[in-house]
Design an enzyme around this catalytic site. Sequence first.
Site, PDB file in Angstrom:
ATOM      1  N   PHE A   4      57.415  58.102 -16.046  1.00 37.99           N
ATOM      2  CA  PHE A   4      57.685  56.718 -16.439  1.00 37.99           C
ATOM      3  C   PHE A   4      59.102  56.649 -16.996  1.00 37.99           C
ATOM      4  O   PHE A   4      59.402  57.212 -18.039  1.00 37.99           O
ATOM      5  CB  PHE A   4      56.665  56.205 -17.449  1.00 37.99           C
ATOM      6  CG  PHE A   4      56.700  54.712 -17.519  1.00 37.99           C
ATOM      7  CD1 PHE A   4      55.969  53.948 -16.607  1.00 37.99           C
ATOM      8  CD2 PHE A   4      57.507  54.059 -18.437  1.00 37.99           C
ATOM      9  CE1 PHE A   4      56.043  52.561 -16.620  1.00 37.99           C
ATOM     10  CE2 PHE A   4      57.591  52.675 -18.462  1.00 37.99           C
ATOM     11  CZ  PHE A   4      56.846  51.927 -17.561  1.00 37.99           C
ATOM     12  N   LYS A  10      63.031  41.134 -15.070  1.00 36.79           N
ATOM     13  CA  LYS A  10      64.228  41.199 -15.892  1.00 36.79           C
ATOM     14  C   LYS A  10      65.044  42.450 -15.569  1.00 36.79           C
ATOM     15  O   LYS A  10      66.249  42.505 -15.779  1.00 36.79           O
ATOM     16  CB  LYS A  10      63.840  41.242 -17.383  1.00 36.79           C
ATOM     17  CG  LYS A  10      62.982  40.092 -17.815  1.00 36.79           C
ATOM     18  CD  LYS A  10      62.403  40.363 -19.221  1.00 36.79           C
ATOM     19  CE  LYS A  10      61.343  39.344 -19.561  1.00 36.79           C
ATOM     20  NZ  LYS A  10      60.616  39.733 -20.790  1.00 36.79           N
ATOM     21  N   GLY A  11      64.347  43.473 -15.083  1.00 36.42           N
ATOM     22  CA  GLY A  11      64.974  44.794 -14.944  1.00 36.42           C
ATOM     23  C   GLY A  11      66.169  44.861 -14.014  1.00 36.42           C
ATOM     24  O   GLY A  11      67.064  45.678 -14.204  1.00 36.42           O
ATOM     25  N   ASP A  68      65.203  46.899  -9.973  1.00 34.55           N
ATOM     26  CA  ASP A  68      65.465  48.100 -10.771  1.00 34.55           C
ATOM     27  C   ASP A  68      64.918  49.370 -10.135  1.00 34.55           C
ATOM     28  O   ASP A  68      65.594  50.382 -10.033  1.00 34.55           O
ATOM     29  CB  ASP A  68      64.936  47.927 -12.214  1.00 34.55           C
ATOM     30  CG  ASP A  68      63.493  47.434 -12.293  1.00 34.55           C
ATOM     31  OD1 ASP A  68      62.806  47.355 -11.251  1.00 34.55           O
ATOM     32  OD2 ASP A  68      63.045  47.121 -13.417  1.00 34.55           O
ATOM     33  N   ASP A  90      58.607  51.607  -6.796  1.00 34.67           N
ATOM     34  CA  ASP A  90      57.599  52.563  -7.228  1.00 34.67           C
ATOM     35  C   ASP A  90      56.528  52.652  -6.116  1.00 34.67           C
ATOM     36  O   ASP A  90      56.729  53.357  -5.137  1.00 34.67           O
ATOM     37  CB  ASP A  90      57.048  52.069  -8.569  1.00 34.67           C
ATOM     38  CG  ASP A  90      56.057  53.015  -9.218  1.00 34.67           C
ATOM     39  OD1 ASP A  90      56.106  54.217  -8.927  1.00 34.67           O
ATOM     40  OD2 ASP A  90      55.236  52.549 -10.031  1.00 34.67           O
TER      41      ASP A  90
HETATM   42  P1  IMP Z   1      56.027  48.651  -7.516  1.00 34.04           P
HETATM   43  O1  IMP Z   1      55.469  47.339  -7.080  1.00 34.04           O
HETATM   44  O2  IMP Z   1      54.935  49.643  -7.811  1.00 34.04           O
HETATM   45  O3  IMP Z   1      57.045  49.208  -6.546  1.00 34.04           O
HETATM   46  O4  IMP Z   1      56.723  48.496  -8.915  1.00 34.04           O
HETATM   47  C1  IMP Z   1      57.352  47.359  -9.280  1.00 34.04           C
HETATM   48  C2  IMP Z   1      57.751  47.252 -10.728  1.00 34.04           C
HETATM   49  O5  IMP Z   1      57.042  48.127 -11.614  1.00 34.04           O
HETATM   50  C3  IMP Z   1      59.205  47.597 -10.930  1.00 34.04           C
HETATM   51  O6  IMP Z   1      60.021  46.511 -10.618  1.00 34.04           O
HETATM   52  C4  IMP Z   1      59.242  47.902 -12.402  1.00 34.04           C
HETATM   53  O7  IMP Z   1      59.379  46.708 -13.133  1.00 34.04           O
HETATM   54  C5  IMP Z   1      57.881  48.497 -12.683  1.00 34.04           C
HETATM   55  N1  IMP Z   1      57.973  49.972 -12.769  1.00 34.04           N
HETATM   56  C6  IMP Z   1      57.589  50.869 -11.847  1.00 34.04           C
HETATM   57  N2  IMP Z   1      57.828  52.125 -12.257  1.00 34.04           N
HETATM   58  C7  IMP Z   1      58.399  52.019 -13.487  1.00 34.04           C
HETATM   59  C8  IMP Z   1      58.885  52.985 -14.444  1.00 34.04           C
HETATM   60  O8  IMP Z   1      58.851  54.210 -14.249  1.00 34.04           O
HETATM   61  N3  IMP Z   1      59.415  52.464 -15.587  1.00 34.04           N
HETATM   62  C9  IMP Z   1      59.477  51.135 -15.842  1.00 34.04           C
HETATM   63  N4  IMP Z   1      59.036  50.209 -14.986  1.00 34.04           N
HETATM   64  C10 IMP Z   1      58.499  50.644 -13.812  1.00 34.04           C
HETATM   65 MG    MG Z   2      60.428  44.962 -12.627  1.00 36.24          MG
END
Ligand code: IMP
Ligand code: MG
Length: 175
Positions: A149, A41-42, A97, A100
């Site tokens: 976060f 959704k982000g 969004d 990470d």
């Molecule tokens: P990744 O696969 O670790 O790159 O992260 C993917 C998803 O984790 C992102 O699309 C976000 O929805 C969620 N996410 C990662 N870091 C944060 C944060 O600091 N705040 C909120 N959502 C996060």
């Molecule tokens: Mg996300």
Amino acid sequence: MEYVIKKLIDEKTIQGEIDKVAEKINSDYAGKELHIVCILKGGVFFMCELTKRLSVPCTFDFMQISSYGDGTIGSDLVVKKDLDKSIEKKHVLIIEDIVDTGNTLDELISILAKQNPASLEIAALLDKPQRRNVSVTVKYSCLSVPNKFVVGCGLDYAEKHRNLPYVGYVEFKEH
Ligand code: IMP
Ligand code: MG
């Protein structure tokens, strides 16, 4: 647990960075059509901000995905909502969004690349480079954030705070 949200990046700074990224996309895709794949959704909030600044013609599709959540490399993605239409021969721009660890986008890219798009790039509002454990090329990234976060501009904490117009971070209260 009780928490407060501390402001990290103000609305004006965010808007300014989105302006710059939009300008770059307009020039990179001049004469082409762009097919936006927004990650629910982000990504929705950034998608709206970014695409209203685009002069290239755009079409839109949406995906909702989640990982098994163990944070390890290679953990499979669960597709909760798949694309409505084929992306074959389209210039696809994934809108997310935040990047990470990079796991989600790494897996998504390999899934979408198999569908033979004309091109496939990523636009992300935020980047948290310190947490990366797989290398993903984010061609259009607006702002880097520290290892906190973050919430707002589409990002949630327990599904809340997505609608904040600024980027904040969650700080837990100690008792
Ligand atoms: P990744 O696969 O670790 O790159 O992260 C993917 C998803 O984790 C992102 O699309 C976000 O929805 C969620 N996410 C990662 N870091 C944060 C944060 O600091 N705040 C909120 N959502 C996060
Ligand atoms: Mg996300």
